[in-house]
Design an enzyme around this catalytic site. Structure first.
Site, PDB file in Angstrom:
ATOM      1  N   GLY A   1       0.756  -1.240   0.000  1.00  0.00           N
ATOM      2  CA  GLY A   1       0.000   0.000   0.000  1.00  0.00           C
ATOM      3  C   GLY A   1       0.779   1.278   0.000  1.00  0.00           C
ATOM      4  N   SER A   2       0.141   2.330   0.372  1.00  0.00           N
ATOM      5  CA  SER A   2       0.645   3.684   0.484  1.00  0.00           C
ATOM      6  C   SER A   2      -0.264   4.637  -0.238  1.00  0.00           C
ATOM      7  CB  SER A   2       2.089   3.820  -0.016  1.00  0.00           C
ATOM      8  OG  SER A   2       2.555   5.108   0.313  1.00  0.00           O
ATOM      9  N   GLN A   3       0.199   5.217  -1.370  1.00  0.00           N
ATOM     10  CA  GLN A   3      -0.546   6.333  -1.956  1.00  0.00           C
ATOM     11  C   GLN A   3      -0.429   6.347  -3.476  1.00  0.00           C
ATOM     12  OE1 GLN A   3       0.020  10.102  -0.001  1.00  0.00           O
ATOM     13  NE2 GLN A   3      -0.081  11.215  -1.917  1.00  0.00           N
TER      14      GLN A   3
END
Length: 273
Positions: free
Chosen positions: A236-238
């Site tokens: 994940g993240s952005q």
């Protein structure tokens, strides 16, 4: 009495996990009423099977064995949610721009022509200078950031129909987002898609702590369809999305969006200067 203690303690442990990740991990609050209740119910079934079939001290069953069951099922639920790649019905028509990621919209910024875009994570700012090598900033743009949690689908999908004109990987670290330098040192990929009529859309995958790597599964020159899977970010993240200003934005900050199935904007035609 013991049965009531088992029920209450299981609900508290399950809810405690989800409340923590809603508060600290950005999870959608709906999980408190969906996945949380499902986790608690399945955990209770397993705990009561042990309670009635295997003699053991109650202090061992609660909280130790029951806690292990709740945590173990929570981890299994996480892996199921994280690695799934559900089929998505792609709504709208040619001029509808869909989200490239599942997650929560954390900002919608306006960029003027020739302005270097910025990616904001936890209110820190990072230059995404590689995107300026394309034509995408020859006209005013919107920058839309989507934060992905561990429970979101992590497949990234094409915003529009078109041909991929740029795939640029930037090596970096995977330090936590609470570290100011994370947004200029973390790994990222920039993907640009251009349509025959000149509509251009950009995507920037940005890694965070515990992220294994950003992956782009499509290459330069490849024709892609709106909503087609073109990459993913492990753990994940952005994802930042860059679209022209001649679009009507259809989402709001704080809104949950879904890759390929949420229309984030509609292209209105030629940009008027």
């Amino acid at each position: 009495m013991e049965q009531i203690i088992i029920i209450l303690s299981t609900l508290i442990m399950s809810s405690g996990l989800f409340i923590f990740f809603v508060a600290k991990g950005g999870f959608n609050k709906k999980y408190l009423y969906t996945d949380n209740l499902s986790l608690a119910l399945v955990s209770l079934v397993l705990i009561f099977i042990l309670y009635y079939s295997i003699p053991m001290p109650f202090w061992l069953l609660v909280p130790f064995i029951s806690g292990f069951i709740v945590l173990g099922l929570f981890i299994l639920l996480f892996f199921y949610r994280f690695f799934r790649n559900p089929n998505r019905d792609i709504p709208g028509g040619k001029n509808d721009i869909v989200s490239g990621a599942d997650g929560r919209v954390i900002y919608i910024k306006e960029l003027e022509a020739n302005q270097i875009p910025v990616s904001i994570k936890k209110l820190r700012i990072a230059n995404v200078s590689e995107i300026t090598k394309t034509d995408i900033l020859k006209q005013p743009c919107y920058l839309i950031g989507v934060a992905m949690t561990l429970f979101d689908v992590h497949m990234n999908r094409a915003l529009i129909d078109g041909r991929i004109t740029l795939v640029k990987h930037t090596d970096g670290t995977a330090i936590g987002l609470n570290t100011p330098k994370s947004t200029i040192e973390n790994e990222r990929n920039t993907i640009v898609i251009e349509r025959e009529d000149g509509l251009v859309a950009g995507m920037v995958q940005i890694a965070a702590r515990w992220v294994d790597r950003c992956i782009v599964s499509s290459g330069v020159g490849e024709e892609v369809k709106r909503g087609q899977v073109i990459g993913k970010i492990r753990w994940g993240s952005q994802l930042d999305m860059i679209i022209p200003r001649n679009c009507e934005i259809l989402v709001r900050e704080g809104e949950q969006v879904y890759a390929g199935s949420t229309i984030i904007a509609k292209n209105l035609g030629d940009l008027k200067e």
